[in-house]
Design a protein around this motif. Structure first.
Motif, short mmCIF file in Angstrom:
data_model
loop_
_atom_site.label_atom_id
_atom_site.label_comp_id
_atom_site.label_asym_id
_atom_site.label_seq_id
_atom_site.Cartn_x
_atom_site.Cartn_y
_atom_site.Cartn_z
N ALA A 75 0.83 -1.21 0.00
CA ALA A 75 0.00 0.00 0.00
C ALA A 75 0.87 1.26 0.00
CB ALA A 75 -0.94 0.00 1.20
N ALA A 76 1.97 1.26 0.74
CA ALA A 76 2.88 2.41 0.77
C ALA A 76 3.56 2.56 -0.59
CB ALA A 76 3.92 2.25 1.87
N GLU A 77 3.97 1.45 -1.21
CA GLU A 77 4.57 1.52 -2.54
C GLU A 77 3.58 2.09 -3.55
OE1 GLU A 77 6.12 -2.33 -3.54
OE2 GLU A 77 7.96 -1.99 -2.39
N ALA A 78 2.32 1.68 -3.45
CA ALA A 78 1.30 2.19 -4.35
C ALA A 78 1.10 3.69 -4.15
CB ALA A 78 -0.02 1.44 -4.15
N ARG A 79 1.17 4.15 -2.91
CA ARG A 79 1.02 5.58 -2.63
C ARG A 79 2.21 6.36 -3.18
NH1 ARG A 79 -2.19 9.77 -2.73
NH2 ARG A 79 -1.47 11.40 -1.33
N VAL A 80 3.42 5.81 -3.05
CA VAL A 80 4.60 6.45 -3.64
C VAL A 80 4.40 6.58 -5.16
CG1 VAL A 80 7.08 6.18 -4.14
CG2 VAL A 80 6.22 5.82 -1.82
N ALA A 81 3.90 5.53 -5.79
CA ALA A 81 3.63 5.57 -7.23
C ALA A 81 2.61 6.64 -7.57
CB ALA A 81 3.15 4.20 -7.72
N ASP A 82 1.57 6.75 -6.76
CA ASP A 82 0.54 7.77 -6.96
C ASP A 82 1.13 9.18 -6.80
OD1 ASP A 82 -2.21 8.66 -7.34
OD2 ASP A 82 -2.23 9.10 -5.18
N PRO A 84 8.46 -0.10 -7.28
CA PRO A 84 7.86 -0.20 -8.61
C PRO A 84 7.32 1.14 -9.14
CG PRO A 84 7.10 -2.01 -7.24
CD PRO A 84 7.87 -1.08 -6.35
N GLY A 85 6.93 2.03 -8.24
CA GLY A 85 6.33 3.29 -8.68
C GLY A 85 7.25 4.49 -8.65
N GLY A 86 8.49 4.31 -8.20
CA GLY A 86 9.41 5.44 -8.14
C GLY A 86 10.44 5.25 -7.04
N THR A 87 11.34 6.20 -6.95
CA THR A 87 12.43 6.12 -5.99
C THR A 87 12.01 6.72 -4.66
OG1 THR A 87 13.98 6.33 -7.82
CG2 THR A 87 14.87 6.63 -5.62
N PHE A 88 12.32 6.00 -3.60
CA PHE A 88 12.02 6.42 -2.24
C PHE A 88 13.34 6.65 -1.52
CE2 PHE A 88 10.98 5.46 2.23
CZ PHE A 88 9.97 6.37 2.42
N ALA A 117 10.83 16.66 -9.63
CA ALA A 117 10.94 15.68 -8.54
C ALA A 117 11.55 14.39 -9.06
CB ALA A 117 9.57 15.41 -7.94
N ILE A 118 12.52 13.86 -8.30
CA ILE A 118 13.15 12.59 -8.66
C ILE A 118 12.70 11.46 -7.75
CG2 ILE A 118 15.17 13.70 -9.68
CD1 ILE A 118 16.70 12.87 -7.09
N GLY A 119 11.94 11.79 -6.72
CA GLY A 119 11.47 10.77 -5.79
C GLY A 119 10.75 11.38 -4.60
N VAL A 120 10.48 10.52 -3.64
CA VAL A 120 9.82 10.91 -2.39
C VAL A 120 10.79 10.60 -1.27
CG1 VAL A 120 7.85 10.42 -0.89
CG2 VAL A 120 7.56 10.41 -3.37
N LYS A 121 10.89 11.50 -0.28
CA LYS A 121 11.88 11.36 0.78
C LYS A 121 11.23 11.38 2.16
CE LYS A 121 16.31 13.40 2.14
NZ LYS A 121 17.30 14.42 1.72
N LEU A 122 11.66 10.43 3.00
CA LEU A 122 11.24 10.35 4.39
C LEU A 122 12.33 10.94 5.26
CD1 LEU A 122 9.49 9.29 6.77
CD2 LEU A 122 10.67 7.08 6.48
N SER A 123 11.96 11.82 6.16
CA SER A 123 12.91 12.39 7.12
C SER A 123 12.23 12.46 8.49
CB SER A 123 13.38 13.77 6.68
OG SER A 123 12.30 14.67 6.59
N THR A 124 13.03 12.76 9.50
CA THR A 124 12.50 12.86 10.87
C THR A 124 12.94 14.18 11.49
OG1 THR A 124 14.41 11.64 11.71
CG2 THR A 124 12.42 10.36 11.27
#
Length: 120
Positions: free
Chosen positions: A20-27, A71-75, A36-43
């Motif tokens: 589900a998280a991978e699908a959201r990254v793809a969305d 599958p949907g992009g770079t994280f 944008a080249i990807g989605v980034k998680l930070s704290t």
């Protein structure tokens, strides 16, 4: 002289993304700004307990960031945040009232009452 063969074992990603998280990254990547080249998680430091989860678009790779191909992009995972996140699972959850990423983090020693921040 003996030739030594070194076999490198690939280390697991610091964070596991659920389907589900991978699908959201793809969305997100399907709707991403052109640069944008990807989605980034930070704290970042925020909230009652000290650290919060933040997911944003990223426009350039940074040294020491962890890169996970989905599958949907770079994280990406912020290099300064990796130690706080090792072994975590990131999920995307939607119900009638809310939608958002949910984290199961074995490093979190506590969280604030509202669930917006955590401490390690």
């Amino acid at each position: 002289m003996t030739d030594t063969v070194t076999t490198l074992r690939q280390r697991p990603a610091a964070v596991t993304l659920t389907p589900a998280a991978e699908a959201r990254v793809a969305d997100l990547m399907a709707k991403a700004p052109a640069n944008a080249i990807g989605v980034k998680l930070s704290t970042p430091r925020r909230g009652c307990s000290g650290l919060a989860y933040s997911v944003d678009y990223v426009t350039e790779e940074t040294a020491f960031d962890e890169k996970i191909e989905t599958p949907g992009g770079t994280f990406y995972i912020d290099g300064a945040s990796v130690l706080y996140l090792i072994g975590s699972t990131m999920d995307w959850v939607e119900d009638d009232f809310t939608a958002g990423f949910v984290f199961e983090n074995p490093n979190a020693k506590g969280a604030c009452g509202c669930g917006e921040s955590f401490m390690v």
